[in-house]
Design an enzyme around this catalytic site. Sequence first.
Site, PDB file in Angstrom:
ATOM      1  N   ILE A  16       0.850  -1.207   0.000  1.00  0.00           N
ATOM      2  CA  ILE A  16       0.000   0.000   0.000  1.00  0.00           C
ATOM      3  C   ILE A  16       0.881   1.252   0.000  1.00  0.00           C
ATOM      4  O   ILE A  16       0.621   2.210  -0.737  1.00  0.00           O
ATOM      5  CB  ILE A  16      -0.977   0.011   1.194  1.00  0.00           C
ATOM      6  CG1 ILE A  16      -1.946  -1.170   1.104  1.00  0.00           C
ATOM      7  CG2 ILE A  16      -1.772   1.321   1.232  1.00  0.00           C
ATOM      8  CD1 ILE A  16      -2.948  -1.276   2.246  1.00  0.00           C
ATOM      9  N   ASP A  42       9.848   0.825   8.717  1.00  0.00           N
ATOM     10  CA  ASP A  42       9.542  -0.603   8.580  1.00  0.00           C
ATOM     11  C   ASP A  42      10.431  -1.365   9.551  1.00  0.00           C
ATOM     12  O   ASP A  42      11.116  -0.742  10.379  1.00  0.00           O
ATOM     13  CB  ASP A  42       9.699  -1.074   7.116  1.00  0.00           C
ATOM     14  CG  ASP A  42       8.670  -2.157   6.769  1.00  0.00           C
ATOM     15  OD1 ASP A  42       8.750  -3.240   7.397  1.00  0.00           O
ATOM     16  OD2 ASP A  42       7.798  -1.933   5.916  1.00  0.00           O
ATOM     17  N   GLY A  89       1.796  -3.707   9.982  1.00  0.00           N
ATOM     18  CA  GLY A  89       1.128  -4.628  10.887  1.00  0.00           C
ATOM     19  C   GLY A  89       1.539  -6.049  10.583  1.00  0.00           C
ATOM     20  O   GLY A  89       2.254  -6.316   9.610  1.00  0.00           O
ATOM     21  N   ARG A  98      -8.309 -15.136  15.038  1.00  0.00           N
ATOM     22  CA  ARG A  98      -8.428 -13.683  15.187  1.00  0.00           C
ATOM     23  C   ARG A  98      -7.702 -13.205  16.463  1.00  0.00           C
ATOM     24  O   ARG A  98      -7.056 -12.164  16.468  1.00  0.00           O
ATOM     25  CB  ARG A  98      -9.912 -13.296  15.227  1.00  0.00           C
ATOM     26  CG  ARG A  98     -10.149 -11.859  14.861  1.00  0.00           C
ATOM     27  CD  ARG A  98     -11.590 -11.578  14.480  1.00  0.00           C
ATOM     28  NE  ARG A  98     -11.737 -10.190  14.104  1.00  0.00           N
ATOM     29  CZ  ARG A  98     -11.460  -9.703  12.915  1.00  0.00           C
ATOM     30  NH1 ARG A  98     -11.019 -10.484  11.954  1.00  0.00           N
ATOM     31  NH2 ARG A  98     -11.609  -8.425  12.650  1.00  0.00           N
ATOM     32  N   ASN A 131      -4.775  -4.005   9.605  1.00  0.00           N
ATOM     33  CA  ASN A 131      -5.888  -4.764  10.190  1.00  0.00           C
ATOM     34  C   ASN A 131      -5.491  -5.501  11.467  1.00  0.00           C
ATOM     35  O   ASN A 131      -4.347  -5.917  11.595  1.00  0.00           O
ATOM     36  CB  ASN A 131      -6.390  -5.778   9.157  1.00  0.00           C
ATOM     37  CG  ASN A 131      -7.308  -5.085   8.169  1.00  0.00           C
ATOM     38  OD1 ASN A 131      -8.144  -4.273   8.540  1.00  0.00           O
ATOM     39  ND2 ASN A 131      -7.138  -5.402   6.884  1.00  0.00           N
ATOM     40  N   ASP A 159     -13.992   0.753   1.609  1.00  0.00           N
ATOM     41  CA  ASP A 159     -15.302   0.091   1.561  1.00  0.00           C
ATOM     42  C   ASP A 159     -16.354   1.068   1.021  1.00  0.00           C
ATOM     43  O   ASP A 159     -17.210   0.701   0.213  1.00  0.00           O
ATOM     44  CB  ASP A 159     -15.696  -0.385   2.966  1.00  0.00           C
ATOM     45  CG  ASP A 159     -14.571  -1.171   3.610  1.00  0.00           C
ATOM     46  OD1 ASP A 159     -14.242  -2.248   3.093  1.00  0.00           O
ATOM     47  OD2 ASP A 159     -13.989  -0.702   4.598  1.00  0.00           O
ATOM     48  N   ARG A 162     -15.887   1.431  -2.633  1.00  0.00           N
ATOM     49  CA  ARG A 162     -16.349   0.209  -3.314  1.00  0.00           C
ATOM     50  C   ARG A 162     -17.862   0.280  -3.509  1.00  0.00           C
ATOM     51  O   ARG A 162     -18.391  -0.069  -4.568  1.00  0.00           O
ATOM     52  CB  ARG A 162     -15.997  -1.026  -2.465  1.00  0.00           C
ATOM     53  CG  ARG A 162     -14.534  -1.400  -2.526  1.00  0.00           C
ATOM     54  CD  ARG A 162     -14.187  -2.434  -1.460  1.00  0.00           C
ATOM     55  NE  ARG A 162     -12.827  -2.924  -1.631  1.00  0.00           N
ATOM     56  CZ  ARG A 162     -12.141  -3.576  -0.702  1.00  0.00           C
ATOM     57  NH1 ARG A 162     -12.691  -3.819   0.477  1.00  0.00           N
ATOM     58  NH2 ARG A 162     -10.914  -3.995  -0.934  1.00  0.00           N
ATOM     59  N   HIS A 193     -14.178  -2.464   9.816  1.00  0.00           N
ATOM     60  CA  HIS A 193     -13.600  -2.785   8.506  1.00  0.00           C
ATOM     61  C   HIS A 193     -13.326  -4.294   8.488  1.00  0.00           C
ATOM     62  O   HIS A 193     -12.218  -4.756   8.737  1.00  0.00           O
ATOM     63  CB  HIS A 193     -12.304  -2.003   8.261  1.00  0.00           C
ATOM     64  CG  HIS A 193     -11.576  -2.513   7.049  1.00  0.00           C
ATOM     65  ND1 HIS A 193     -12.044  -2.345   5.780  1.00  0.00           N
ATOM     66  CD2 HIS A 193     -10.439  -3.237   6.932  1.00  0.00           C
ATOM     67  CE1 HIS A 193     -11.224  -2.932   4.925  1.00  0.00           C
ATOM     68  NE2 HIS A 193     -10.243  -3.487   5.598  1.00  0.00           N
ATOM     69  N   SER A 248      -5.851  -5.825  -1.904  1.00  0.00           N
ATOM     70  CA  SER A 248      -6.023  -4.504  -2.522  1.00  0.00           C
ATOM     71  C   SER A 248      -4.899  -3.575  -2.087  1.00  0.00           C
ATOM     72  O   SER A 248      -4.630  -3.457  -0.890  1.00  0.00           O
ATOM     73  CB  SER A 248      -7.338  -3.875  -2.053  1.00  0.00           C
ATOM     74  OG  SER A 248      -8.401  -4.760  -2.222  1.00  0.00           O
TER      75      SER A 248
END
Length: 349
Positions: A16, A42, A89, A98, A131, A159, A162, A193, A248
Amino acid sequence: MADVVRVVVTGGAGQIAYSLIPHICKGLIFGPSTMVDLRLLDIEPAKDALKGVVMEIQDSAYDLMASVMATTDVAQAFKDVQVAVLLGGFPRKQGMERQDLIEKNVQIMRLHGQALEQHADRNCKVVVVANPANTNCLVAMKYAPSISPANFSALTRLDHDRLRGMLAAKVTEKSHHKISAKDIRNCVIWGNHSSSQVPDATHAEALVEGKWQAIAPLCNDPQWLEKELVPAVQNRGAAVIAARKLSSALSAANAVACHLRDWVGVTSSSTTGDGMFVSMAVISDGNPYGIPEGLVFSFPVASSNGKCEIVQGLSISTHVRELLDATVAELLAEREMATSIIAARQGAL
Ligand code: NAI
């Protein structure tokens, strides 16, 4: 904005970031006369890739580039930053629960929240993309208590856009008016999200023949609007991965740029302004929609000049209200997981 804006992008060697850097350096966010002092952060294993990105930035000879620093040193990266884009992340790996994902990312967000607290400008604006974005944002916020919670947001603009794109395609198909996403406004993404998000087209309008008009008659397909649109938006990220074998990035970077431009930039889009709104995940405290407080939750917001406010008074359909329960439940569960991870170390969220 000052003449030079100091920006940190974490996850600077990732995909990204690679698509976002041109937006930042070509004035598409902070305007054509604001120079950029860019820091790319990074981790050690990405050090060489980061060097390559810096070479490419140098080779791009951007007019607005005041300076660029690539670093693995968190303190250096966050020093006096006015804008922080948190892309860095731990990715979800196959078979990962999760809980494990949250555990890994809580550590990273704690580090970056503490860095914001210790080193950033007190008015720094933060957008969390990594995320689980909403809960990551909550954690970063928790560790930067002297920066206003109003300065923190998580990205749901992808979103949102989209949803706009799908509505534009449907109107074009069904109404013989050829429009594009720029001609759709006032969509809402509610909640997380994640696939529990609630895309809501109830208040959406399309610009057709010079007039903003309600979306439903133009779509002329109630079955699609009621049953197919929501899962299509919820699962769009997975569809991109299935097709591209990568998540994406082009569209995510564009969404970050639009999110920041409409919030802190000098320009705004055709979808912001009087009575118009976009979607952003922000702290839910004081919201008028009955969402529990203390969550980073995506709402319709009106944003400009560094401020963003939850839009008041929108009606919520019974169908949307039912869907909201699931996304609220997921965010509460995520907060609970993050809280127990943090509590094991020091304190609740
Ligand atoms: P990527 O895997 O290409 O890049 C992530 C980068 O973060 C890597 O270079 C990695 O080394 C770095 N990183 C890991 N730990 C770090 C740390 N502690 N400090 C600094 N950097 C660190 O991922 P990509 O495609 O750039 O996506 C970034 C994040 O954005 C992912 O979490 C992804 O799931 C999320 N995402 C969120 C979207 C949203 O709408 N909110 C949309 C698309 C992606």
